[in-house]
Design a protein around this motif. Sequence first.
Motif, PDB file in Angstrom:
ATOM      1  N   PHE A   1       0.848  -1.191   0.000  1.00 23.74           N
ATOM      2  CA  PHE A   1       0.000   0.000   0.000  1.00 23.74           C
ATOM      3  C   PHE A   1       0.881   1.237   0.000  1.00 23.74           C
ATOM      4  O   PHE A   1       1.875   1.306   0.714  1.00 23.74           O
ATOM      5  N   LYS A   2       0.493   2.223  -0.833  1.00 22.03           N
ATOM      6  CA  LYS A   2       1.248   3.472  -0.864  1.00 22.03           C
ATOM      7  C   LYS A   2       0.279   4.614  -1.125  1.00 22.03           C
ATOM      8  O   LYS A   2      -0.543   4.538  -2.034  1.00 22.03           O
ATOM      9  N   LYS A   3       0.405   5.689  -0.331  1.00 22.48           N
ATOM     10  CA  LYS A   3      -0.419   6.880  -0.531  1.00 22.48           C
ATOM     11  C   LYS A   3       0.483   8.095  -0.565  1.00 22.48           C
ATOM     12  O   LYS A   3       1.217   8.369   0.383  1.00 22.48           O
ATOM     13  N   ASP A   4       0.449   8.803  -1.700  1.00 21.64           N
ATOM     14  CA  ASP A   4       1.267   9.992  -1.875  1.00 21.64           C
ATOM     15  C   ASP A   4       0.409  11.220  -1.580  1.00 21.64           C
ATOM     16  O   ASP A   4      -0.208  11.804  -2.483  1.00 21.64           O
TER      17      ASP A   4
ATOM     18  N   LEU B   1      -3.031   7.257  -4.901  1.00 25.36           N
ATOM     19  CA  LEU B   1      -3.173   6.071  -4.059  1.00 25.36           C
ATOM     20  C   LEU B   1      -2.836   4.838  -4.893  1.00 25.36           C
ATOM     21  O   LEU B   1      -3.384   4.641  -5.978  1.00 25.36           O
ATOM     22  N   THR B   2      -1.914   4.014  -4.374  1.00 23.67           N
ATOM     23  CA  THR B   2      -1.495   2.812  -5.101  1.00 23.67           C
ATOM     24  C   THR B   2      -1.589   1.601  -4.182  1.00 23.67           C
ATOM     25  O   THR B   2      -1.122   1.645  -3.043  1.00 23.67           O
ATOM     26  N   GLU B   3      -2.205   0.525  -4.696  1.00 16.81           N
ATOM     27  CA  GLU B   3      -2.248  -0.738  -3.955  1.00 16.81           C
ATOM     28  C   GLU B   3      -1.862  -1.868  -4.900  1.00 16.81           C
ATOM     29  O   GLU B   3      -2.257  -1.882  -6.071  1.00 16.81           O
ATOM     30  N   THR B   4      -1.097  -2.812  -4.376  1.00 14.60           N
ATOM     31  CA  THR B   4      -0.636  -3.964  -5.150  1.00 14.60           C
ATOM     32  C   THR B   4      -1.176  -5.247  -4.523  1.00 14.60           C
ATOM     33  O   THR B   4      -1.143  -5.413  -3.296  1.00 14.60           O
ATOM     34  N   PHE B   5      -1.658  -6.144  -5.367  1.00 14.86           N
ATOM     35  CA  PHE B   5      -2.209  -7.422  -4.929  1.00 14.86           C
ATOM     36  C   PHE B   5      -1.452  -8.550  -5.629  1.00 14.86           C
ATOM     37  O   PHE B   5      -1.267  -8.517  -6.847  1.00 14.86           O
ATOM     38  N   MET B   6      -1.006  -9.534  -4.837  1.00 17.45           N
ATOM     39  CA  MET B   6      -0.279 -10.693  -5.383  1.00 17.45           C
ATOM     40  C   MET B   6      -1.137 -11.925  -5.136  1.00 17.45           C
ATOM     41  O   MET B   6      -1.145 -12.483  -4.038  1.00 17.45           O
TER      42      MET B   6
END
Length: 265
Positions: free
Chosen positions: A229-232, A237-242
């Motif tokens: 999860f990353k919020k600038d 807003l960026t979220e990564t799912f594996m």
Amino acid sequence: LSGDLTLTGAIKGDVTGQTSNGAIRVDHISGAVEMSTASGAIKIGTIQGNGRFSTSRGDIEVRTGEGDLELKTSSGNVQVGEVRKRLIAHTSAGSLDIGSVGGGANISTGGGDILVKNVFGDSRLRTSGGDIDLGRASGTIEATTLGGDMRLGEVTGSVRAKTAEGNITAGVIPVGMGESSLKAANGVIVLAVPADARISIDALIRMEGRSAPRRRKYEVRSDFSVHQFKKDGDDELTETFMLNGGGARISLETINSNIEIRKMK
């Protein structure tokens, strides 16, 4: 030549024809067909060979084409039941309603909706102002609209979908490591994927031109756990799912809207 052209019955061999002002009707042709009219509708029953048909002003209707088929109209709608091989269909001002295509397609309109029930093979769907609806597909699918919603039911392969003003809903079943991307401006993105597939999903929401309190409300909603999860600030807003360790990559990007990632039913 000015007037209607009609060729029906069990006609063997290749056929060509042209009229400057009139309708064209063909049916039960065993060979290749090439027909054009400057002004008039075109109605095609069944042709066994390849076909090329064009009109400057009029609708085009096809029941069955067993070979490759190319259809062009400058002003009119295009309706196709079934094409066994590849389809090229274009209208400068009208909608396209396509049933089943067996060998990939290039379908475009300068201003109208695109509806495709099934297409198998790499395909491009483009409209300058309208919705795109695709039922089932396989291969690499490229879909673009400058102003409309996009609904891609179930694509086995990869997808590159983009709308300048509208929502995107897509079901993707990745094959191999092919990459997919869904991009919307001011529209919701809803992605459905198989729960047991190996997929890496990057979801990005950009916030532009709004006050901070409203910009903070956008979110990524998912049936899967977030890997990163990353919020600038309030701008990105960026979220990564594996999923299942990660695999084929799917990127999702929208502006001023939400993203939803769901398990495919």
